[in-house]
Design an enzyme around this catalytic site. Sequence first.
Site, PDB file in Angstrom:
ATOM      1  N   ASN A   4     -30.994  11.188 -23.355  1.00 23.20           N
ATOM      2  CA  ASN A   4     -32.427  11.237 -23.094  1.00 23.20           C
ATOM      3  C   ASN A   4     -32.676  12.555 -22.372  1.00 23.20           C
ATOM      4  OD1 ASN A   4     -32.886   8.635 -24.154  1.00 23.20           O
ATOM      5  ND2 ASN A   4     -32.298   7.684 -22.217  1.00 23.20           N
ATOM      6  N   HIS A  22     -25.011   9.112 -23.086  1.00 25.29           N
ATOM      7  CA  HIS A  22     -24.753   7.670 -23.158  1.00 25.29           C
ATOM      8  C   HIS A  22     -23.762   7.398 -24.293  1.00 25.29           C
ATOM      9  CE1 HIS A  22     -28.120   6.025 -20.643  1.00 25.29           C
ATOM     10  NE2 HIS A  22     -28.701   7.181 -20.962  1.00 25.29           N
ATOM     11  N   GLN A  67     -35.719  10.068 -19.967  1.00 25.99           N
ATOM     12  CA  GLN A  67     -34.708  10.426 -18.965  1.00 25.99           C
ATOM     13  C   GLN A  67     -35.176   9.997 -17.580  1.00 25.99           C
ATOM     14  OE1 GLN A  67     -33.749  14.626 -18.651  1.00 25.99           O
ATOM     15  NE2 GLN A  67     -31.846  14.211 -17.569  1.00 25.99           N
ATOM     16  N   HIS A  88     -26.699  13.511 -18.930  1.00 24.48           N
ATOM     17  CA  HIS A  88     -25.685  12.467 -19.146  1.00 24.48           C
ATOM     18  C   HIS A  88     -25.739  12.007 -20.590  1.00 24.48           C
ATOM     19  CE1 HIS A  88     -29.403  10.680 -17.581  1.00 24.48           C
ATOM     20  NE2 HIS A  88     -29.143   9.625 -18.343  1.00 24.48           N
ATOM     21  N   ASP A 104     -21.835   2.806 -16.956  1.00 25.33           N
ATOM     22  CA  ASP A 104     -23.236   2.652 -16.573  1.00 25.33           C
ATOM     23  C   ASP A 104     -23.361   1.404 -15.686  1.00 25.33           C
ATOM     24  OD1 ASP A 104     -26.163   3.679 -18.022  1.00 25.33           O
ATOM     25  OD2 ASP A 104     -26.159   1.844 -16.815  1.00 25.33           O
TER      26      ASP A 104
HETATM   27  P1  5GP Z   1     -31.533   7.690 -18.485  1.00 32.71           P
HETATM   28  O1  5GP Z   1     -32.751   6.873 -18.750  1.00 32.71           O
HETATM   29  O2  5GP Z   1     -31.771   8.709 -17.399  1.00 32.71           O
HETATM   30  O3  5GP Z   1     -30.967   8.282 -19.744  1.00 32.71           O
HETATM   31  O4  5GP Z   1     -30.426   6.657 -18.012  1.00 32.71           O
HETATM   32  C1  5GP Z   1     -29.917   6.619 -16.720  1.00 32.71           C
HETATM   33  C2  5GP Z   1     -28.798   5.611 -16.734  1.00 32.71           C
HETATM   34  O5  5GP Z   1     -28.114   5.706 -15.498  1.00 32.71           O
HETATM   35  C3  5GP Z   1     -29.267   4.162 -16.894  1.00 32.71           C
HETATM   36  O6  5GP Z   1     -28.625   3.586 -18.028  1.00 32.71           O
HETATM   37  C4  5GP Z   1     -28.857   3.500 -15.586  1.00 32.71           C
HETATM   38  O7  5GP Z   1     -28.394   2.181 -15.776  1.00 32.71           O
HETATM   39  C5  5GP Z   1     -27.755   4.414 -15.075  1.00 32.71           C
HETATM   40  N1  5GP Z   1     -27.664   4.489 -13.641  1.00 32.71           N
HETATM   41  C6  5GP Z   1     -28.693   4.679 -12.765  1.00 32.71           C
HETATM   42  N2  5GP Z   1     -28.229   4.730 -11.506  1.00 32.71           N
HETATM   43  C7  5GP Z   1     -26.890   4.578 -11.588  1.00 32.71           C
HETATM   44  C8  5GP Z   1     -25.841   4.548 -10.593  1.00 32.71           C
HETATM   45  O8  5GP Z   1     -26.071   4.680  -9.385  1.00 32.71           O
HETATM   46  N3  5GP Z   1     -24.583   4.358 -11.055  1.00 32.71           N
HETATM   47  C9  5GP Z   1     -24.292   4.224 -12.375  1.00 32.71           C
HETATM   48  N4  5GP Z   1     -23.005   4.054 -12.714  1.00 32.71           N
HETATM   49  N5  5GP Z   1     -25.247   4.255 -13.333  1.00 32.71           N
HETATM   50  C10 5GP Z   1     -26.531   4.422 -12.930  1.00 32.71           C
END
Ligand code: 5GP
Length: 139
Positions: free
Chosen positions: A87, A102, A94, A100, A31
């Site tokens: 999420n 985590h 999300q 994805h 992440d």
């Molecule tokens: P969500 O809230 O959708 O479950 O979490 C998205 C996750 O993706 C977040 O923890 C954020 O830090 C991560 N993330 C967002 N953009 C990028 C990216 O460009 N590269 C990587 N490696 N992680 C990302």
Amino acid sequence: MSDDCIFCSIVAGDIPARTVRETDDVLAFLDANPLSRGHALVIPKSHAQHVGDLDDDLAGELFAVVTDLVPHIGSTVGADGANVGINDGEAAGQEVPHVHVHVIPRFEGDGGAPLHAVGGERPDLSDDELDAVAEAIAE
Ligand code: 5GP
Ligand code: ZN
């Protein structure tokens, strides 16, 4: 592939990522804004927003990578435990609309919270209501 999806761009190699595992249909990478040391995301390479959109084979491969990575990341970073979660949908937090998982390594005394903390106010459900919910879901 979805044109405006960050994770599809990572799969395509258009955005760099710190890959930690790759199979035919699944990719895992760190992440970019980690909640802990070793925080990784495990994704299907094909675009889908919701876990319910995945077919059984892909869901199985995704979870196989998760179950393999959780102890491996844990021992690599010296974690004491891990939170593993998805999420699913905007209401659940999300932000990236590509499935994805985590994998968040946890450390004794790190000040974090368990998954129970993600819910809002707990509903006060009677036994009858719980029975009705279970029956409706099981149908
Ligand atoms: P969500 O809230 O959708 O479950 O979490 C998205 C996750 O993706 C977040 O923890 C954020 O830090 C991560 N993330 C967002 N953009 C990028 C990216 O460009 N590269 C990587 N490696 N992680 C990302
Ligand atoms: Zn995507």
